[in-house]
Design an enzyme around this catalytic site. Structure first.
Site, PDB file in Angstrom:
ATOM      1  N   LYS A  27     -30.769   7.169  63.904  1.00 52.23           N
ATOM      2  CA  LYS A  27     -30.362   8.275  63.378  1.00 52.23           C
ATOM      3  C   LYS A  27     -29.249   8.762  63.619  1.00 52.23           C
ATOM      4  O   LYS A  27     -28.324   9.062  62.835  1.00 52.23           O
ATOM      5  CB  LYS A  27     -31.563   9.331  63.779  1.00 52.23           C
ATOM      6  CG  LYS A  27     -31.365  10.648  63.041  1.00 52.23           C
ATOM      7  CD  LYS A  27     -32.322  11.737  63.412  1.00 52.23           C
ATOM      8  CE  LYS A  27     -33.952  11.114  63.035  1.00 52.23           C
ATOM      9  NZ  LYS A  27     -34.797  11.903  63.600  1.00 52.23           N
ATOM     10  N   ARG A  97     -33.371  16.474  67.877  1.00 51.97           N
ATOM     11  CA  ARG A  97     -34.318  15.396  67.369  1.00 51.97           C
ATOM     12  C   ARG A  97     -33.866  13.848  68.084  1.00 51.97           C
ATOM     13  O   ARG A  97     -32.835  13.450  68.304  1.00 51.97           O
ATOM     14  CB  ARG A  97     -33.972  14.950  65.861  1.00 51.97           C
ATOM     15  CG  ARG A  97     -34.093  15.825  64.656  1.00 51.97           C
ATOM     16  CD  ARG A  97     -33.657  15.495  63.460  1.00 51.97           C
ATOM     17  NE  ARG A  97     -33.398  16.744  62.581  1.00 51.97           N
ATOM     18  CZ  ARG A  97     -34.190  16.782  61.382  1.00 51.97           C
ATOM     19  NH1 ARG A  97     -35.413  15.853  61.266  1.00 51.97           N
ATOM     20  NH2 ARG A  97     -34.051  17.792  60.929  1.00 51.97           N
ATOM     21  N   GLY A 106     -41.550   9.415  62.765  1.00 52.85           N
ATOM     22  CA  GLY A 106     -42.568  10.323  63.367  1.00 52.85           C
ATOM     23  C   GLY A 106     -43.119  10.182  64.735  1.00 52.85           C
ATOM     24  O   GLY A 106     -44.056  10.891  64.925  1.00 52.85           O
ATOM     25  N   MET A 108     -41.768  10.305  67.784  1.00 50.26           N
ATOM     26  CA  MET A 108     -41.435  11.114  68.653  1.00 50.26           C
ATOM     27  C   MET A 108     -40.977  12.487  68.303  1.00 50.26           C
ATOM     28  O   MET A 108     -41.476  12.819  67.168  1.00 50.26           O
ATOM     29  CB  MET A 108     -40.054  10.456  69.493  1.00 50.26           C
ATOM     30  CG  MET A 108     -40.606   9.020  70.209  1.00 50.26           C
ATOM     31  SD  MET A 108     -39.203   8.178  70.905  1.00 50.26           S
ATOM     32  CE  MET A 108     -38.158   7.762  69.666  1.00 50.26           C
ATOM     33  N   ARG A 342     -31.651   6.024  56.347  1.00 53.07           N
ATOM     34  CA  ARG A 342     -32.201   4.761  57.053  1.00 53.07           C
ATOM     35  C   ARG A 342     -32.786   3.809  56.032  1.00 53.07           C
ATOM     36  O   ARG A 342     -33.049   4.287  55.077  1.00 53.07           O
ATOM     37  CB  ARG A 342     -33.227   4.994  58.165  1.00 53.07           C
ATOM     38  CG  ARG A 342     -34.381   5.627  57.466  1.00 53.07           C
ATOM     39  CD  ARG A 342     -35.348   6.153  58.554  1.00 53.07           C
ATOM     40  NE  ARG A 342     -36.896   6.803  57.819  1.00 53.07           N
ATOM     41  CZ  ARG A 342     -37.321   7.688  58.409  1.00 53.07           C
ATOM     42  NH1 ARG A 342     -37.504   7.889  59.663  1.00 53.07           N
ATOM     43  NH2 ARG A 342     -38.343   8.214  57.720  1.00 53.07           N
ATOM     44  N   HIS A 459     -46.462  11.540  56.080  1.00 50.46           N
ATOM     45  CA  HIS A 459     -46.613  10.802  57.100  1.00 50.46           C
ATOM     46  C   HIS A 459     -47.695   9.673  56.810  1.00 50.46           C
ATOM     47  O   HIS A 459     -47.439   8.252  57.063  1.00 50.46           O
ATOM     48  CB  HIS A 459     -47.246  11.418  58.418  1.00 50.46           C
ATOM     49  CG  HIS A 459     -47.287  10.541  59.464  1.00 50.46           C
ATOM     50  ND1 HIS A 459     -48.561  10.259  59.950  1.00 50.46           N
ATOM     51  CD2 HIS A 459     -46.446  10.152  60.372  1.00 50.46           C
ATOM     52  CE1 HIS A 459     -48.634   9.436  60.789  1.00 50.46           C
ATOM     53  NE2 HIS A 459     -47.446   9.488  61.216  1.00 50.46           N
ATOM     54  N   SER A 775     -49.156 -33.021  67.733  1.00 47.91           N
ATOM     55  CA  SER A 775     -49.152 -31.682  66.948  1.00 47.91           C
ATOM     56  C   SER A 775     -49.361 -30.722  68.038  1.00 47.91           C
ATOM     57  O   SER A 775     -50.460 -31.019  68.687  1.00 47.91           O
ATOM     58  CB  SER A 775     -50.080 -31.650  65.734  1.00 47.91           C
ATOM     59  OG  SER A 775     -50.287 -30.494  65.190  1.00 47.91           O
ATOM     60  N   CYS A 843     -49.957 -26.736  65.254  1.00 53.55           N
ATOM     61  CA  CYS A 843     -50.972 -26.500  64.136  1.00 53.55           C
ATOM     62  C   CYS A 843     -51.995 -25.381  64.723  1.00 53.55           C
ATOM     63  O   CYS A 843     -53.003 -25.003  64.031  1.00 53.55           O
ATOM     64  CB  CYS A 843     -52.149 -27.810  63.766  1.00 53.55           C
ATOM     65  SG  CYS A 843     -52.663 -28.525  65.199  1.00 53.55           S
ATOM     66  N   TYR A 863     -42.453 -29.530  61.453  1.00 52.31           N
ATOM     67  CA  TYR A 863     -43.402 -28.672  60.471  1.00 52.31           C
ATOM     68  C   TYR A 863     -44.139 -27.737  61.528  1.00 52.31           C
ATOM     69  O   TYR A 863     -44.495 -27.940  62.566  1.00 52.31           O
ATOM     70  CB  TYR A 863     -43.974 -29.668  59.748  1.00 52.31           C
ATOM     71  CG  TYR A 863     -45.117 -30.465  60.427  1.00 52.31           C
ATOM     72  CD1 TYR A 863     -46.158 -29.660  60.695  1.00 52.31           C
ATOM     73  CD2 TYR A 863     -45.140 -31.654  61.126  1.00 52.31           C
ATOM     74  CE1 TYR A 863     -47.481 -30.416  61.235  1.00 52.31           C
ATOM     75  CE2 TYR A 863     -46.204 -32.284  61.731  1.00 52.31           C
ATOM     76  CZ  TYR A 863     -47.313 -31.492  61.582  1.00 52.31           C
ATOM     77  OH  TYR A 863     -48.117 -32.161  62.229  1.00 52.31           O
TER      78      TYR A 863
HETATM   79  C1  PEP Z   1     -55.537 -25.503  68.786  1.00 54.34           C
HETATM   80  O1  PEP Z   1     -56.180 -25.637  70.081  1.00 54.34           O
HETATM   81  O2  PEP Z   1     -54.166 -24.764  68.674  1.00 54.34           O
HETATM   82  C2  PEP Z   1     -56.094 -26.259  67.586  1.00 54.34           C
HETATM   83  C3  PEP Z   1     -55.466 -26.186  66.566  1.00 54.34           C
HETATM   84  O3  PEP Z   1     -57.274 -26.545  67.767  1.00 54.34           O
HETATM   85  P1  PEP Z   1     -58.491 -25.744  67.691  1.00 54.34           P
HETATM   86  O4  PEP Z   1     -58.130 -24.389  67.346  1.00 54.34           O
HETATM   87  O5  PEP Z   1     -59.357 -26.358  66.762  1.00 54.34           O
HETATM   88  O6  PEP Z   1     -58.923 -25.953  69.041  1.00 54.34           O
END
Ligand code: PEP
Ligand code: MG
Length: 888
Positions: A27, A97, A106, A108, A342, A459, A775, A843, A863
């Site tokens: 602000k 303020r 809102g 604070m 803002r 709000h 992975s 993963c 990935y």
């Molecule tokens: C993990 O452990 O991150 C994973 C992807 O395997 P799971 O969740 O099936 O144990």
């Protein structure tokens, strides 16, 4: 920087700029910027965030020298505006303020009209020839000061105001006469004295000091801490305090106050100015939703010059900030004043449309828009359910379309109950007359929010839009009885706590009962544009975690470039398969085992064919069976009860009698650390051999029939030793040779492992010798590194850890960079040293979390893989990671 400059704790608005938000708060920095641009901003100064942190860390003591610095700036302000604080003839009044570096709407505290006392109120009345206005301002000040600074509950003042209105037989504040308000001032002072044990302070400098301290303290109040936790704002930033000359929107019909967005914050449309205002009102009336305001365009009819100037000013601000702005303004006797600007909160639809339009308007390049205008997580809002209108439900009431999406749930009337019932797994709709920042924890927990008062900038609406929670506000037909826990809609419906209600935030409609919701429509043209930019910028691929052809197809629609995790255990459930799985686990002889596996093989081949076909030649990572086997077995305690019952009644239960001793052998005290993952494959090699044979047979079949060759990645879970992987890999190669010989063809396949144990990360260079890919299974890696059970921590102690600030965020949601993240980084680097071309992915659930994706981008993973509904979010986050890593 000189020593004096480095300890400077107060900045005049003319001394700052928008680049100083860490020091002056959002602000303060923006008011300074508007001052620099020559816009009509009431004068004032900002006490820095550093002063707040110094105050809090010195045990709540005002830093030395701060008072004198404030006095100097106050005097300069008095000279500039020609008024003095507390002057009984023509007093200067100020607002105090809070304003943190990160927007916390809102959360604070704010005090308005400071400087009024028994003498100056008379001066203000005489000077403005408007005693009604003067006494109204004074009673508001006592109320706000009482509530925010002195801790006197707001309700006491509100009750007195309501009592006065009913005594006078009126229902609007504006219908009270000036003598009524003068009397109310006395009543309010008495309330103050009763609850505080001292008189309302008359010395404006005392008032100012107390207000500044209250703003500093508000940094640590519960709602501010909750807000920071949910929005992952650090606790050590502090809040600045802005002290600004008051201007008044409540002096009469030529005065007004309002809030406006430079573009529509629900749809993103540019053009029509968009916002709301109230004639003859003070700012908090709009934001608190106490009166339902008029649409901004109507302001033109009341005050055309001020309106035109406002529209021009908003355009300039948008160009300057290169972002949609949310402004607060006041018009005093026809003169426009800008109080704040803002970056505006917006729905996901609006966010995408604004990004695309601003790029098309030449305001930003796509890369800049990606980073500054797109919040990757918000894209998931587009995937919010919609109401199924095919049944033509009839709304019971209609209000303001405050935040899009439909929600159905049981009605609750307080934030605490919302939180409690949501924790117990219920969907709740939080219903209030209006929400206040104190309701924040309940709003986070609710599936939908419904209020009887307030517009799009109330709000309730602002917070709901920011969180992506459906909301309907300003339902004037709704009568909420919070004490009795009921709501009534006209005389037609009554709904009690725990009964079902449905709302549609996109239409502003309310339905009694539980209506069916439809999955959302993922095809939004603005999203497509933003995703096309994302794909051009990102370095990481985005895959999906999918175990069925349907999930795989859905994920591809969202842009998945392969499957990063197919959990085969999800294929082992169901009435047809589970008995064979149980037979396999309980097999007493090799013949029994082979028979059970043969039955399962047929199912598995079908499963994999479906998935390979759906993925049409994209890589598919299939993980061999991972979970502790007890997950497939009957419950041990149940079996014991059945056997005991059979003994007691004499009625035989052969199945239980056979299964119980086997279960006793298999039972483990700690199955999560037991016979699971690759240990299963080592203990029952035929199980993994069956799975590998099914995978490769399916791949050869698909290649043969469709001409599209699947790319197969066979993944071994929970490896901790190189030897485990080497041992299993030999089996895989052996099975592959025989499958390919049998099928008369072959397919490309790779063998890799998950990295889910700290040991695996520490010896990644050794394990990499046996792996074509890694992975990172960050769910288990988080569990095993922190020693936090992934099944229990979140419902047990983790909440406490977060609220006490021991941890800043849930490590199962956002990667613990310092611990788990360090292991991922080390493992990646050491694996690449041994095998520069090794493919590295992630993963665990973190693969769909933007914050974690930034980290994975920075360490150069190839990935991320996430659930289908998070694929679009991940594509955007991966692009942002690449853009930000490029600029450092
Ligand atoms: C993990 O452990 O991150 C994973 C992807 O395997 P799971 O969740 O099936 O144990
Ligand atoms: Mg795992």
């Amino acid at each position: 920087m000189s020593a004096a400059a480095s300890t400077k704790r107060v900045y005049d608005f003319a001394e700052g700029s928008r680049d100083m938000r860490m020091l002056l708060g959002g602000k303060g920095a923006n008011v300074a910027e508007m001052t620099r641009l020559g816009l009509p901003v009431p004068g004032g100064f900002t006490i820095t965030t550093r002063a707040c942190i110094d105050y809090l860390s010195a045990g709540h003591a005002t830093p030395r020298g701060l008072d004198a610095e404030i006095n100097r700036h106050l005097e300069a302000l008095e000279v500039r505006v020609g008024k003095r604080l507390g002057d009984s003839a023509d007093p200067l009044l100020v607002s105090v303020r809070s304003g943190a570096p990160e927007s916390m709407p809102g959360m604070m505290d704010t005090v308005l009209n400071l400087g009024l006392n028994d003498a100056s109120v008379a001066g203000l009345a005489a000077r403005t020839h408007n005693p009604r206005f003067a006494y109204d301002s004074y009673r508001r000040f006592i109320q706000m000061f009482g509530d925010v600074v002195a801790g006197v509950e707001r309700g006491h003042f509100e009750d007195a105001l309501s009592a006065l209105k009913s005594a006078r037989g009126v229902d609007q504040d504006v219908q009270l006469e000036s003598d009524d308000l003068r009397g109310l001032v006395d009543t309010f002072k008495e309330i103050f004295r009763r609850h505080k044990g001292e008189d309302f302070p008359q010395d404006p400098r005392v008032q100012l000091d107390a207000a500044i301290r209250a703003v500093f303290e508000s940094w640590d109040n519960r709602r501010a801490r909750d807000y920071r936790r949910v929005n992952r704002i650090p606790d050590d930033l502090g809040t600045a305090v802005n002290i600004q000359q008051m201007v008044f929107g409540n002096t009469g019909p030529r005065s007004a106050t309002g809030v406006a967005f430079t573009r529509n914050n629900t749809t993103g449309e540019a053009g029509e100015p968009f916002g709301e205002f109230l004639i003859n009102a003070q700012g908090e009336d709009v934001v608190a939703g106490i009166r339902t305001p008029e649409p901004l365009v109507e302001l033109h009819a009341h005050l055309p010059e001020a309106y035109d100037q406002l529209v021009r000013t908003m355009a300039l601000l948008e160009k300057t900030y290169r972002n949609m702005q949310d402004v607060e303004f006041t018009i005093e006797e026809g003169q426009l004043y800008m109080l704040q600007t803002r970056n505006g909160m917006r729905s996901a639809e609006a966010m995408l449309r604004i990004a695309v339009d601003m790029v098309d308007e030449g305001l930003l390049a796509p890369g800049e828009a990606m980073v500054s205008l797109v919040a990757a997580d918000q894209v998931r809002q587009l995937l919010l359910p919609r109401l199924d209108l095919s049944a033509m439900p009839v709304p019971a009431a209609t209000g303001v379309q405050a935040s899009p999406g439909a929600a159905t749930g049981v009605v609750v009337f307080s934030a605490d109950v919302a939180e409690r019932r949501a924790r117990a797994g219920e969907s709740v709709i939080l219903v209030r007359d209006e929400t206040t920042p104190d309701d924040f924890h309940g709003m986070v927990a609710a599936k939908g929010i419904l209020t009887s008062r307030g517009g799009k900038t109330s709000h309730a609406a602002i917070v709901a839009v920011g969180m992506g929670t459906p909301a309907v506000t300003g339902v004037t037909d709704l009568i909420v009885d919070e004490a009795a826990c009921t709501l009534a809609i006209r005389d037609a419906f009554t709904v009690r706590e725990g009964e079902w209600l449905t709302i549609d935030g996109a239409k502003g409609t309310v339905y009694v009962g539980r209506l069916s919701l439809l999955p959302p429509d993922p095809h939004n043209p603005y999203l497509e544009r933003v995703l096309s930019w994302a794909d051009a910028f990102r370095a990481m691929k985005v895959r999906t975690n999918a175990d069925t052809p349907e999930d795989a197809r859905r994920a591809r629609e969202f842009g998945a470039e392969g499957i990063g995790l197919c959990r085969t255990e999800h294929m082992f459930g169901g009435d047809e398969r589970l008995p064979h799985v149980q037979d396999m686990i309980m097999a007493e002889s090799r013949d029994d085992l082979v028979a059970a596996l043969d039955a399962l093989r047929t199912f598995q081949i079908e499963d994999f064919i479906g998935i390979f076909e759906a993925m049409e030649g994209l890589p598919v990572t299939i993980r061999l069976l991972d979970p502790p086997l007890h997950e497939f077995l009957p419950d041990y305690t149940d079996l014991r009860i059945r056997v005991a019952r059979a003994e007691a009644t004499g009625v035989a239960d052969d199945e239980a009698a056979v299964q119980l001793p086997k279960m006793e052998r298999l039972k483990e005290v700690n199955p999560m650390l037991g016979t699971r993952g690759c240990r299963l494959g080592i203990e029952i090699p035929d199980l993994y051999r069956m799975q590998v044979a099914a995978i490769l047979t399916a791949a050869c079949d698909v290649k043969h029939r469709t001409g599209v060759e699947p790319i197969v990645e066979i993944m071994i879970p929970l490896v901790g030793f190189e030897e485990e992987l080497r041992w299993l890999r030999e089996h895989i190669l052996d099975v592959a040779d025989s499958v390919f010989a049998e099928q008369g063809t072959n397919v490309e396949y790779h063998v890799g492992t998950m990295i889910e144990l700290p040991r695996a990360a520490l010896v990644a260079d050794e394990i990499a010798r046996q792996a074509d890919f890694f992975s990172f299974g960050t769910n288990d890696l988080t569990q095993t590194t922190l020693g936090f059970s992934r099944d229990d921590a979140e419902t047990k102690f983790l909440g406490d850890y977060l609220s006490k600030g021991i941890l800043r965020s849930n490590p199962f949601e956002h990667i613990d960079r310092a611990g788990v993240g360090k292991l991922v980084r080390m493992a990646s680097a050491s694996a690449r040293e041994v095998k520069p071309k090794i493919k590295l992915g992630i993963c665990g659930e973190h693969g769909g979390d933007p914050d974690s994706i930034h980290f994975f981008g920075a360490i150069g993973l190839d990935y991320v893989s996430c659930s289908p509904y998070r694929v679009q979010t991940a594509r955007i986050a991966a692009a942002q990671a690449a853009l930000q890593n490029r600029t450092g």
